[in-house]
Scaffold this active site. Sequence first.
Site, PDB file in Angstrom:
ATOM      1  N   ARG A   1       0.766  -1.222   0.095  1.00  0.00           N
ATOM      2  CA  ARG A   1       0.093   0.135  -0.044  1.00  0.00           C
ATOM      3  C   ARG A   1       0.877   1.239   0.245  1.00  0.00           C
ATOM      4  NH1 ARG A   1      -2.182   3.332   4.570  1.00  0.00           N
ATOM      5  NH2 ARG A   1      -4.043   4.538   3.740  1.00  0.00           N
TER       6      ARG A   1
ATOM      7  N   TYR B   1      -3.738   2.827  15.821  1.00  0.00           N
ATOM      8  CA  TYR B   1      -2.629   3.113  16.570  1.00  0.00           C
ATOM      9  C   TYR B   1      -2.883   3.062  17.911  1.00  0.00           C
ATOM     10  CZ  TYR B   1      -0.522   3.821  12.287  1.00  0.00           C
ATOM     11  OH  TYR B   1       0.137   3.739  10.987  1.00  0.00           O
TER      12      TYR B   1
ATOM     13  N   HIS C   1      -2.704  11.051   0.223  1.00  0.00           N
ATOM     14  CA  HIS C   1      -2.108  10.631   1.829  1.00  0.00           C
ATOM     15  C   HIS C   1      -1.422  12.269   2.150  1.00  0.00           C
ATOM     16  CE1 HIS C   1      -0.827   7.568   4.564  1.00  0.00           C
ATOM     17  NE2 HIS C   1      -0.186   8.696   5.097  1.00  0.00           N
TER      18      HIS C   1
ATOM     19  N   GLU D   1      -3.301   0.097   8.101  1.00  0.00           N
ATOM     20  CA  GLU D   1      -2.115   0.679   8.964  1.00  0.00           C
ATOM     21  C   GLU D   1      -2.099   0.127  10.358  1.00  0.00           C
ATOM     22  OE1 GLU D   1      -1.004   4.842   8.869  1.00  0.00           O
ATOM     23  OE2 GLU D   1      -1.485   5.170   6.775  1.00  0.00           O
TER      24      GLU D   1
ATOM     25  N   ASN E   1      -6.995   2.335   9.909  1.00  0.00           N
ATOM     26  CA  ASN E   1      -5.693   2.189  10.481  1.00  0.00           C
ATOM     27  C   ASN E   1      -5.997   2.469  12.029  1.00  0.00           C
ATOM     28  OD1 ASN E   1      -5.006   2.594   7.645  1.00  0.00           O
ATOM     29  ND2 ASN E   1      -4.455   4.952   7.928  1.00  0.00           N
TER      30      ASN E   1
ATOM     31  N   GLU F   1      -6.931   8.702   6.011  1.00  0.00           N
ATOM     32  CA  GLU F   1      -7.344   9.363   7.386  1.00  0.00           C
ATOM     33  C   GLU F   1      -7.573  10.761   6.995  1.00  0.00           C
ATOM     34  OE1 GLU F   1      -3.768   9.068   9.910  1.00  0.00           O
ATOM     35  OE2 GLU F   1      -3.762   6.837   9.828  1.00  0.00           O
TER      36      GLU F   1
HETATM   37  O1  IFM Z   1       3.003   7.985   9.511  1.00  0.00           O
HETATM   38  C1  IFM Z   1       1.598   8.173   9.662  1.00  0.00           C
HETATM   39  C2  IFM Z   1       0.849   7.986   8.255  1.00  0.00           C
HETATM   40  O2  IFM Z   1       1.144   8.802   7.660  1.00  0.00           O
HETATM   41  C3  IFM Z   1      -0.683   8.031   8.869  1.00  0.00           C
HETATM   42  N1  IFM Z   1      -1.145   7.149   9.703  1.00  0.00           N
HETATM   43  C4  IFM Z   1      -0.184   7.339  10.982  1.00  0.00           C
HETATM   44  C5  IFM Z   1       1.227   7.145  10.795  1.00  0.00           C
HETATM   45  C6  IFM Z   1       1.858   7.186  12.060  1.00  0.00           C
HETATM   46  O3  IFM Z   1       1.633   8.307  12.899  1.00  0.00           O
END
Ligand code: IFM
Length: 456
Positions: A75, A298, A119, A362, A296, A164
């Site tokens: 990706r 985190y 992006h 992600e 995505n 995002e």
């Molecule tokens: O690096 C970023 C990415 O560009 C978008 N999602 C989160 C990642 C980590 O912060």
Amino acid sequence: MGTLPANFKWGTATSAYQIEGAVSEDGRTDSVWDTFCRVPGAIDNGEVGDPACDHYHRMPQDVALMREIGLDVYRFSLAWPRIQPGGSGPGNDRGLDFYDRLVDELLAAGIDPWPTLFHWDLPQELEDAGGWPNRDTAYRFADYAELAYRRLGDRVTTWTTLNEPSVVTTHGYLSGVHAPGRKSLADAAAAAHHQLLGHGLAGARMRELAAQAGNPFELAITLNLGPATPETDAAEDHEAVRRADGFNNRLYMDPLWHKRYPADVVEDLAAQGVTIPVQDGDLEIIGAPIDALGINFYFGMQLSGRAEDGSILDADGAPVSRHVLQGRPQTAMDWEIMPDEFAKLLSRVGREYPGVPLYVTENGAAFADKPDEKGYVHDVDRAGYIADHIAAVAVARKEGADLRGYFAWSLFDNFEWAYGYDKRFGIVRVDFDTQQRTLKHSAHWYSETIRRVRGR
Ligand code: IFM
């Protein structure tokens, strides 16, 4: 780590501005990030996204690394100012040639190319004309999508429109910590809507071209969804959670799934004098069917609706939302690690927004890597993080979420936006002085995991 099927798709993800470099080559013009990097103090250590990983010049060897790891999918994102310098007018052949070669190289290596059209690297000229808060940007986005599709559509079978959009909304137009660095709730609300409109317009345009060419493809959008939990059972903590979930998650999911903005978010905005600039027909365009949702993830946040002094309103009279740490281990981004919340989030999406295959587009972690003298990083912390989150995917699948793939962020250490190069997310180390790439322990572990699950 739970059970995943042999045909589960394994990948890694990157984005153009974070790895390509070559920002002034072959006709590319400035994006908002090139401009933002020149603002004193905007980026840690005054760093800029050039040469980043110099991927523009090292692409074949980078694809060879992906093949060595054994990826099914790569990706990446296309740089709008490389394909359509200035954000309007004809395509730039030299920019398009690069992605043409990348797609061919990937296919020759048996790797499925998953481009994302946007992006975050908006052409600066479009920001000068008002950026995403300006409705016209959505139409410009569809024109750009057409240029990309016309060149690559014969070989690309999954197209993602946006990455995002909520980060562009909140960081780019509300808090201003990302490019273009604006701080206005009205601009943020308009940016959210126009990104979604751009998604819908671009998708429709590409579908039309695909039908003419007899080249069907799958249309996707990637959202970063963040779970929020209340610190206590107090009503104001639940309210803080509702607001965060509304503004960060449902503001995007509801128009895509249900062709409407969530009533509570519309009310929250109205209370601050802001209206989402929806015109007749927009929600039909935005809510047209998609074929895949990229998620995505985190971290999630525990929220309190009270400030430390106990008040429920801040100095501007807005309701308080205070992030309260839970005391969990953290990554180098100070993000708490919570694979259990990830499993719950994925199950929730499967339950509340059914009918579309899901991919984790992600997930990954920055840690303070300590390379040995050969550049090798024994990052058991990163491998452990990825393993725990893959296990969460297996849990959510068991609970009915239609998850079909997992893409680690990131293939390389790269330019982590306002943090510059200090925060390393890669499973492959990049020595930014020499551009030497070295597979970390996590890359070897990922490779073995992929082969084991795949059964070969
Ligand atoms: O690096 C970023 C990415 O560009 C978008 N999602 C989160 C990642 C980590 O912060």
